[in-house]
Every structure is written in C-alpha cells, then in structure tokens.
Design a protein around this motif. Structure first.
Motif, PDB file in Angstrom:
ATOM      1  N   ASN A   5       0.828  -1.208   0.000  1.00 12.43           N
ATOM      2  CA  ASN A   5       0.000   0.000   0.000  1.00 12.43           C
ATOM      3  C   ASN A   5       0.860   1.255   0.000  1.00 12.43           C
ATOM      4  OD1 ASN A   5      -2.615  -1.431   0.442  1.00 12.43           O
ATOM      5  ND2 ASN A   5      -1.632  -1.986   2.374  1.00 12.43           N
ATOM      6  N   ILE A   6       0.341   2.269  -0.667  1.00  8.06           N
ATOM      7  CA  ILE A   6       0.944   3.595  -0.641  1.00  8.06           C
ATOM      8  C   ILE A   6      -0.186   4.606  -0.763  1.00  8.06           C
ATOM      9  CG2 ILE A   6       1.351   3.574  -3.138  1.00  8.06           C
ATOM     10  CD1 ILE A   6       3.826   5.327  -2.623  1.00  8.06           C
ATOM     11  N   CYS A   7      -0.109   5.669   0.015  1.00  9.74           N
ATOM     12  CA  CYS A   7      -1.182   6.670   0.028  1.00  9.74           C
ATOM     13  C   CYS A   7      -0.621   8.047  -0.292  1.00  9.74           C
ATOM     14  CB  CYS A   7      -1.866   6.698   1.398  1.00  9.74           C
ATOM     15  SG  CYS A   7      -2.768   5.181   1.781  1.00  9.74           S
ATOM     16  N   TYR A  30       5.669  -2.381  -6.812  1.00  9.46           N
ATOM     17  CA  TYR A  30       5.635  -1.467  -5.671  1.00  9.46           C
ATOM     18  C   TYR A  30       6.951  -0.693  -5.536  1.00  9.46           C
ATOM     19  CZ  TYR A  30       5.345  -0.026  -0.745  1.00  9.46           C
ATOM     20  OH  TYR A  30       5.344   0.694   0.426  1.00  9.46           O
ATOM     21  N   LEU A  31       8.048  -1.371  -5.656  1.00 10.65           N
ATOM     22  CA  LEU A  31       9.350  -0.715  -5.533  1.00 10.65           C
ATOM     23  C   LEU A  31       9.581   0.282  -6.669  1.00 10.65           C
ATOM     24  CD1 LEU A  31      11.590  -3.697  -4.366  1.00 10.65           C
ATOM     25  CD2 LEU A  31      10.792  -1.750  -2.995  1.00 10.65           C
ATOM     26  N   GLU A  32       9.158  -0.075  -7.882  1.00  5.68           N
ATOM     27  CA  GLU A  32       9.290   0.861  -9.000  1.00  5.68           C
ATOM     28  C   GLU A  32       8.382   2.084  -8.795  1.00  5.68           C
ATOM     29  OE1 GLU A  32       9.434  -0.267 -13.064  1.00  5.68           O
ATOM     30  OE2 GLU A  32      10.258  -2.259 -12.641  1.00  5.68           O
ATOM     31  N   LEU A  33       7.229   1.848  -8.176  1.00  3.71           N
ATOM     32  CA  LEU A  33       6.343   2.973  -7.873  1.00  3.71           C
ATOM     33  C   LEU A  33       7.002   3.912  -6.873  1.00  3.71           C
ATOM     34  CD1 LEU A  33       3.676   4.510  -7.850  1.00  3.71           C
ATOM     35  CD2 LEU A  33       2.761   2.793  -6.276  1.00  3.71           C
ATOM     36  N   LEU A  34       7.578   3.361  -5.824  1.00  2.00           N
ATOM     37  CA  LEU A  34       8.281   4.189  -4.841  1.00  2.00           C
ATOM     38  C   LEU A  34       9.428   4.957  -5.479  1.00  2.00           C
ATOM     39  CD1 LEU A  34       8.505   1.850  -1.702  1.00  2.00           C
ATOM     40  CD2 LEU A  34       6.993   3.805  -2.032  1.00  2.00           C
ATOM     41  N   SER A  62       3.770   8.747 -15.429  1.00  2.80           N
ATOM     42  CA  SER A  62       3.101   8.350 -16.670  1.00  2.80           C
ATOM     43  C   SER A  62       3.770   7.125 -17.283  1.00  2.80           C
ATOM     44  CB  SER A  62       3.110   9.508 -17.664  1.00  2.80           C
ATOM     45  OG  SER A  62       2.523   9.123 -18.889  1.00  2.80           O
ATOM     46  N   ASP A  63       5.089   7.128 -17.347  1.00  2.53           N
ATOM     47  CA  ASP A  63       5.823   5.988 -17.920  1.00  2.53           C
ATOM     48  C   ASP A  63       5.605   4.729 -17.088  1.00  2.53           C
ATOM     49  OD1 ASP A  63       6.777   7.683 -19.863  1.00  2.53           O
ATOM     50  OD2 ASP A  63       8.733   7.994 -18.906  1.00  2.53           O
ATOM     51  N   PHE A  64       5.604   4.899 -15.776  1.00  2.98           N
ATOM     52  CA  PHE A  64       5.399   3.764 -14.878  1.00  2.98           C
ATOM     53  C   PHE A  64       4.011   3.154 -15.086  1.00  2.98           C
ATOM     54  CE2 PHE A  64       3.371   2.512 -10.876  1.00  2.98           C
ATOM     55  CZ  PHE A  64       4.122   1.387 -10.548  1.00  2.98           C
ATOM     56  N   VAL A  65       2.999   4.012 -15.158  1.00  2.00           N
ATOM     57  CA  VAL A  65       1.622   3.534 -15.312  1.00  2.00           C
ATOM     58  C   VAL A  65       1.439   2.831 -16.656  1.00  2.00           C
ATOM     59  CG1 VAL A  65      -0.803   4.228 -15.500  1.00  2.00           C
ATOM     60  CG2 VAL A  65       0.660   5.232 -13.723  1.00  2.00           C
TER      61      VAL A  65
END
Length: 426
Positions: A5-7, A30-34, A62-65
C-alpha cells in the motif's frame, strides 16, 4: 489478503493505491512505484513524505503507469491524480492516511502551509500559527471526536459497491436472505439535491420505507429554501403547490404566486402560503438521523441499533429527544447538501457519542443521534445539553441559534410567510 500500500495526500484530497496479492511481481511493481518519488543512494531507496510536482515527476509516473496498468488497472487512478496537480504543488506520500481527525487535520494544515510558503525557513512558524488559530476556533474538540465529511463533489459510495457483498445496515438482510439492492439509495435525499453520495448497504424495502414515510418531513420542511436555491431533485427543480398559490423556478429565477399578499410598505411585501401538506416533527428528527446513519462509518452502526429501531417504528407515544440547533450561517454556503459526522473517540459520558451537522445552502442543523448504546446521559436535559453545546465551541461562538424541540408525534400544518424587501441601491 496481504498487499502493498501507498497513500497520497493533496490539498483537499487523499487516495491510496493497493497492490495485491503480495508476491514477487507486485513487490517489483511497488518498488518501482516508490522509485518515482524517491532517490537511490548507496543502493538504498529513500522516499521523502514531502513531494513537489514537476514535469519530470509527471513523466516518471506516466511511464510507470503505461508499463504496469494492464496488470494493475488501479494505477490509472494515480496517473490521473498526479496529472491534475499543478506544477510546483506540494503533496505527501504516506504508508496510510490517518483515520484520527486530529492527526489528519495536522497533515492537511501542513500541506496547506507547504503550498503557501514552500519548504522554507518560514514553514514551521507559519504551520504552528495556523494550528494555534485552529485550536482557538475548535478548542479541544478534535481530541474528543473524529470527524468525517463525505465528498459531495464526486461519486462517493458508502459501504459495499458490490451487490453480492451487501448487508442492509437498517434491517441486516443480505441477498441470501431475500433482500434486493436494485435501486440507487441516496445517502442524503435526492430531493435535497444530492446526486453523488450513495449508500450501497441499503436494501430496496428500507429505501422505500424511508423515502415514503420519513424523508418527506425534511424535504417538505425545506420546500421554500429548495425553490430559492433552485435545488434539482429527481424531477428537476421543485414546483410547490399551496392552497392559495405556488412556488417554482423559471429561467433560473424563483417565482412566488399567492392570493394572500400584504404590502407592508413601498419596499416590503409579505407573501402568505397555506400548504396542502402536514408533517410530523419527530419524523423530521428521524430524517436527519437517517442521513447520519447512511453516511457514518459502518463500524459505528452496531452501537446505533436502538436508533434504527426508533427510526423504523411508528411512534405510539412522545419521547424526550434532545433539541435540534438550527441557524442560518452564510459562511461555508453550499448549494449541494453536506453532512459532517462527529464520533466520540474518548470515554466521556458527559458528551454524546454521535453528533451531526447537516447543511443545505446557509441553513444548518446540528443534532445529537439519540439512543446510542454508548450514551448513558439524557441530553434532553437542559444542563446536559449545555455541556454538549459548550464542547462544540465553533458552534457556540456563533450567534443566532434556535433550539427546536422535535418531540411531537402529531402532524402539524406547514404554513409559510415570506418577507420580500427591496434591496438598497449602492
């Protein structure tokens, strides 16, 4: 089910991303999101809670999504939220959003101060000053109550969005027990202009009962206000018929017609309207409580079973209920209805378990939810009521309150007098 989770908290909003199930694939995501919000130093990823929107950050997200949205569609929400933030706007990245109102208020105030002063030497002193002003206004209320205000500017579903998971919070029936959930249950009556706050956990039978027997007492009590605000219900703006006239909206203007008009002076007239409708004061109180029970967090409903029984039972005798505070307060005017629920978080029997503020336009009701199992004090008693009122300092500091007794189970007529005065020329 375990998840990552991340908020995110922005000024005026908050949302979370939940990646599940917890496995090697979601851990990588998750790690790439962080990493979109942090820096890698000495093989360690460091993410600061304070974030500032830049074009580079928007591109990273944007690239991550684009990379992972096909397997995790929830990430599209993140992209939309970040894209809608202004360049140089500050927001917070958190493991979770606090449920405690005092902690949440601190974070909201901190974000507001960040956006006003930036991450400068002035930040801390200005943040502390804002918190001091808030404390002066509300006293120690946030140490005693948690506050929840459902969003009314977007679709907000309270309870279970999926029908198969629903259990009606008013009769406790599920689909397996014969309940149906075909109708859209508006947590605040649609006749008062609510289009967005929806209660998932209300079965069709309870929806029909409240819509036919309880809610009209509140809607019709606000008929004149609904017309002057141009409130749009299920059938558009209201047209209210009286024995001696009518009210309606034409071309965005309220029209009042009556056979009984007194000209007080060249600049003032009084319009008298005799209604064909009657209402029961106790049902008006029940209608207000229905809004609260439809919008309060589900975990608190179990303590309000006696309240629900009272709301659904035909009154055979008059009960002693706490007064309902009523006022016209122009600060915070909203054309759409708003509800704020205060739930006590400390063990203090001198103050009520649940208190709500309902607002439409400038018209405000503040009321105690009666018959909570967590209350053992009679707040219909004047002394006990005054202790409650003094606790809610931000209300007691405002003048003009009227305290209505809505105990009566007898129908009363709705006759109105509207005073129209020509405005002074500038």
């Amino acid at each position: 089910m375990e998840s990552y989770n991340i908020c995110f908290m922005t000024e005026g909003d908050g949302f979370g991303i939940n990646l599940q199930p917890a496995n090697e694939e979601t851990r990588t995501v998750y790690l790439e999101l962080l990493a979109c919000f942090g820096d890698i130093k000495d093989n360690t990823l460091k993410v600061s809670s304070e974030q500032k929107v830049t074009e580079d950050l928007k591109q990273k997200v944007s690239d991550f999504v684009v990379k992972y949205a096909s397997s995790h569609p929830i990430l599209n929400r993140l992209k939309s939220k970040i894209e809608n933030l202004s360049t140089n706007e500050y927001f917070l990245v958190l493991p979770s959003i606090p449920t405690d109102t005092s902690e949440k208020l601190k974070l909201e105030t901190y974000i507001s101060t960040l956006n006003e002063f930036g991450n400068t030497e002035e930040l801390q002193s200005n943040f502390e000053e804002k918190m001091r002003i808030l404390d002066e206004f509300s006293g120690d209320l946030t140490s005693k109550y948690n506050l929840n205000i459902p969003r009314n500017d977007r679709r907000t579903i309270i309870g279970n969005a999926k029908k198969e998971s629903r259990c009606c919070r008013f009769c406790n029936k599920t689909l397996n027990e014969g309940a149906t959930f075909r109708k859209v249950a508006h947590a605040i009556p649609e006749g008062l202009g609510n289009k967005n706050i929806i209660l998932g956990d209300e079965c069709d039978d309870c929806n029909e009962f409240f819509g036919n027997d309880i809610e009209p007492s509140l809607i019709e009590h606000l008929d004149i206000y609904r017309v002057f605000l141009g409130v749009k219900g299920k059938s558009g703006t209201p047209k209210i018929k009286y024995k001696n006239g009518h009210m309606q909206v034409e071309n965005n203007m309220p029209i009042v017609a009556s056979q009984n008009i007194d000209r007080v002076s060249d600049k003032e007239i009084k319009v008298h309207l005799d209604s064909t409708k009657r209402f029961t004061p106790a049902k008006l109180y029940k209608a207000l409580c229905k809004i609260t029970l439809s919008t309060i967090d589900e975990e608190h409903v179990a303590d309000l079973k006696q309240t629900i029984t009272w709301m659904k039972t035909d009154d055979q005798k008059e009960l002693c209920l706490p007064n309902v505070a009523v006022n016209v307060v122009h600060i915070g005017f909203s054309k759409v209805p708003q509800i704020a629920n205060y739930v006590r978080k400390i063990d203090d029997s001198d103050i009520p378990h649940v208190v709500s503020e309902f607002r439409l336009g400038s018209f405000v009701y503040v009321y105690i939810i009666p018959f909570s199992e967590k209350d053992n004090v009679d707040f219909s008693n004047d002394e006990n009521y005054q202790k409650f009122w003094n606790t809610f300092k931000h209300y007691s500091l405002v003048s003009g309150w009227r305290f209505d007794c809505l105990n009566s189970i007898n129908e009363v007529s709705i006759n109105e007098t509207i005073r129209l005065v020509e405005a002074e020329k500038a």
